[in-house]
Each structure stands twice: as structure tokens, then as C-alpha cells.
Enzyme design. Sequence first.
Site, PDB file in Angstrom:
ATOM      1  N   LYS A 156      -2.974 -49.211  23.489  1.00  0.00           N
ATOM      2  CA  LYS A 156      -3.589 -49.412  22.167  1.00  0.00           C
ATOM      3  C   LYS A 156      -3.207 -50.796  21.659  1.00  0.00           C
ATOM      4  CE  LYS A 156      -4.012 -44.789  20.207  1.00  0.00           C
ATOM      5  NZ  LYS A 156      -3.602 -43.913  19.097  1.00  0.00           N
ATOM      6  N   GLU A 198      11.460 -42.752  16.822  1.00  0.00           N
ATOM      7  CA  GLU A 198      10.393 -42.468  17.804  1.00  0.00           C
ATOM      8  C   GLU A 198      10.982 -41.807  19.061  1.00  0.00           C
ATOM      9  OE1 GLU A 198       7.236 -42.823  17.135  1.00  0.00           O
ATOM     10  OE2 GLU A 198       7.068 -44.380  15.605  1.00  0.00           O
ATOM     11  N   LYS A 240       5.826 -40.528  26.996  1.00  0.00           N
ATOM     12  CA  LYS A 240       4.639 -41.265  26.530  1.00  0.00           C
ATOM     13  C   LYS A 240       3.663 -41.464  27.680  1.00  0.00           C
ATOM     14  CE  LYS A 240       2.143 -44.117  23.829  1.00  0.00           C
ATOM     15  NZ  LYS A 240       2.163 -45.037  22.731  1.00  0.00           N
ATOM     16  N   GLU A 250      -7.210 -40.533  23.339  1.00  0.00           N
ATOM     17  CA  GLU A 250      -7.025 -39.598  22.231  1.00  0.00           C
ATOM     18  C   GLU A 250      -8.298 -38.784  21.987  1.00  0.00           C
ATOM     19  OE1 GLU A 250      -4.598 -41.457  19.223  1.00  0.00           O
ATOM     20  OE2 GLU A 250      -5.085 -39.889  17.786  1.00  0.00           O
ATOM     21  N   ARG A 255      -2.927 -36.612  23.079  1.00  0.00           N
ATOM     22  CA  ARG A 255      -2.336 -37.845  22.554  1.00  0.00           C
ATOM     23  C   ARG A 255      -2.097 -37.741  21.045  1.00  0.00           C
ATOM     24  NH1 ARG A 255      -3.379 -44.083  24.632  1.00  0.00           N
ATOM     25  NH2 ARG A 255      -1.809 -44.978  23.259  1.00  0.00           N
ATOM     26  N   HIS A 262       3.625 -38.689  11.597  1.00  0.00           N
ATOM     27  CA  HIS A 262       2.985 -39.956  11.253  1.00  0.00           C
ATOM     28  C   HIS A 262       2.010 -39.856  10.078  1.00  0.00           C
ATOM     29  CE1 HIS A 262       4.958 -41.426  14.764  1.00  0.00           C
ATOM     30  NE2 HIS A 262       4.363 -42.607  14.708  1.00  0.00           N
ATOM     31  N   HIS A 280       8.749 -48.644   9.516  1.00  0.00           N
ATOM     32  CA  HIS A 280       7.885 -47.628  10.123  1.00  0.00           C
ATOM     33  C   HIS A 280       8.698 -46.410  10.592  1.00  0.00           C
ATOM     34  CE1 HIS A 280       4.589 -45.937  12.444  1.00  0.00           C
ATOM     35  NE2 HIS A 280       5.378 -45.903  13.505  1.00  0.00           N
TER      36      HIS A 280
END
Length: 383
Positions: A156, A198, A240, A250, A255, A262, A280
Amino acid sequence: MRDGATALAQARSETTIEVELPGRSYAIVIGEHLLASSGQCIATALPGARVAVVTDANVAALHLPQLKASLDKQGLLLGEVVVAPGEASKSFPVLDRLCGQLLELGVERGDCVIAFGGGVVGDLAGFAASILRRGVRVVQMPTTLLAQVDSSIGGKTGIDTRQGKNLIGTFHQPSLVLADIAVLSTLSPREFRAGYAEVVKYGLLGDALFFAWLEANWREMFAAPGAERRHAVEISARAKAAIVAADEREEKGTRALLNFGHTFGHALEALAGYSDRLLHGEAIAIGMRLAFAYSVERGLCPPADAARVERHLTAVGLPTAIAAVPGDKPAPEALLRLMAQDKKVKAGKLALVLVLGIGQAFVEHEISLPSLTEFLTRECARS
Ligand SMILES: NC(=O)c1ccc[n+]([C@@H]2O[C@H](COP(=O)([O-])OP(=O)(O)OC[C@H]3O[C@@H](n4cnc5c(N)ncnc54)[C@H](O)[C@@H]3O)[C@@H](O)[C@H]2O)c1
């Protein structure tokens, strides 16, 4: 080409994880002091390619000389572009300048861009690579914990606009990911901790044993590069990679699990103005605790699991309550509005990743907005 990188990594006892995608599989190499050998690794994996490095000023000051020396030794380096650190670099003006600078460095179709930095550089440079000369290859060399376990893997790319974060971008898988866990030692403790959120996410969404391992070993993992840090990065990257291989774009729901914490987190980040008030990963830590609390409230998850998650996040020093965000208390309606704007909304229904317990996340597509408003009202009032 990934076979060359894999063989080299094995010879040096680095860990290699394959991201299996039809026609565009690639290796993630995880090791200590990879910067010094990166030139050799890239020359083997991408024979004939010359490279242009994109990085930010912080990473350039700390680590660029070592990377350049290694690339120069192999005669690969076209030059470098250094952007300003921070989310503001994920913008059209910076992308425009960067593409021009890469063309001026002489990047051709067969060459390669190295994204050397955190998620900001990875997303920006990955996007530039995907559109430059209709697409050149990118090697991701992530230098933050967040980027090593998440953003450098999966293809991404993107920039932000006035309308929101990451709304303009592409899927552009890297040709290679080189994650040197030693460079994480120069991160500020706050940035390291934020990236750790994460890491915890992978345990909470699908791997209860990994979460238990983190509870027992996080101190060693934070303290220095070594077996624990490497294990945590490796298990996260593996998780991942598997999710990306199962659902690259996705489209199948797998995904979407990565969005655990989030939807709450993005709304909090937006309210904090994407500023230093809330990083974040800090927003995700609060979001994950909220997802557990909401799952308990709906009778889906044992309260003891939610309490255990909150204990761990607190022990590490991550925030878990909305009240922990400095500044004015957010209004629940404002949070809900932002959550509903998030991309996880389909046909007016809010989708949220919820849990049946630690390691058992699933996507719930039919979230009732009144029940969520009530929950957020209580959470916003909580100290
Ligand atoms: N593409 C994806 O799948 C994906 C996934 C998650 C997040 N993201 C994106 O990632 C971005 C956040 O990434 P981030 O948290 O890495 O932030 P970042 O890239 O802004 O890096 C954080 C800070 O750390 C500094 N830094 C980086 N490496 C360092 C090092 N080794 N030593 C010292 N300082 C260092 C940077 O200069 C910056 O100031 C967001 O834009 C987010 O949208 C993308």
C-alpha cells in the site's frame, strides 16, 4: 530474483520471510546490521538495477552515510533525495518535487527506488516509484518499528489530501524488504513504543501465544537489538505477510483484520490533528483497548481478556483511555462522525474489528450506531 536475496540472507544467518503473491512474490529479510550488506543484497536481488535512495532528514543524519557506502561499493547509487520528516511530506507538492528529482537523478525503467525511513517515506517513495515512468521497482528499507512490522509489507502506498489520510495511492508491491533491527536503536523511546502497538496488534488479532510471549519478553525487546527484538519483528512480519498473501487488495475481508483498533484510532488521530499530541501507534493502543471494551460490552469477549490487554499496554507505557490524549476532551458525536467517515463504512453500516478474546478478531459489519454512541459517551467521560 528473491532466491538470490534468500540465499544470501541464509548464508549470513538472517531471517527471510517470503510474501507469496502470483508473479510478484518477494522476500522480507530481517537481521542486525543489514545496512552494511544492503548493497550486495540489492545487487543480487535486482541484477543490473541502479538505485536512488529516498529518505527523510532525521534518518539521513543518522544512517544514510552507512547505506550510501554500501551501495557505492557495488556501484549502484544514482543519488539520494531527502524530504522533511513528518506526515506533511505525504502530499502532492512533495510527491511532485520528488518525482522530478528522481527523474533528474536519471532513474530509468529498470532501476529502483529505495524507500529508507519510516512509514511516511515508505508510503511516499513507494507511490512515487509506482507512477514514475509508469512504474519502477521499489525496495523498502524500513527504519521504524511500525514500518518494519507493518507499512513496508503489503504494497500500500499513498499520500494525504485535505479530504483525509491515504486517500490517493496505489498498490505497488516492493521487490524486496530489508529490515535492519539495529537501526531501531536510534528511535526515540516514544516512537519505539508507538510502533510496538502494531506488534501487540498481531498477537491480539490472531495469535494469543505471541501476545503471551510479548507479556513475558517486551522489556528485552525494548532494551536492545537481539533475539527478542528479532523474534517480535519476525513474528509480526510473518503475520502481515500471510494476511497480504491471502487478501492482497483487501477484497476478501482477511486484510481488514489489520484495521483492528484503527477505526477508533483514526478518529482520535484526526481529532488530535495528526499532531505530536497523539502518535499513530498511541491512537491504535487506545483503539485496541476500546475494541476489547466494546466487545466485552456486547457479550462477545471475556472481561478478563480485556483487563489483561489493558494491563499490558499500561505496563509498556502506552495510553489506553481517550482521556490520555492531551488537550480538550473530544465530544462522542465528533468521534462517531469521524469513525463513520472512515473507509470501513459500507452502505451506511459501520464495520468494526471486534474480538471473541485475545487472538480471536473478526469483522463485525452490522454495528448499531446508537449502541456505539452510548459506549463512546461513557468512554469520553472516563478518566
Ligand atoms: N502502507 C501501509 O500499509 C501503512 C501501514 C501503517 C501505517 N502507514 C503509514 O505510516 C506512517 C507512519 O509511519 P511511522 O510511524 O514510521 O512514522 P514516520 O515515518 O513519520 O517516522 C516517525 C519519526 O521517526 C523518525 N525516524 C525514522 N526512523 C528513525 C530511526 N531509525 N531513528 C531515529 N528516528 C527515526 C522519522 O524521521 C520521524 O520523525 C503514516 O503515514 C501511516 O499512514 C502505512
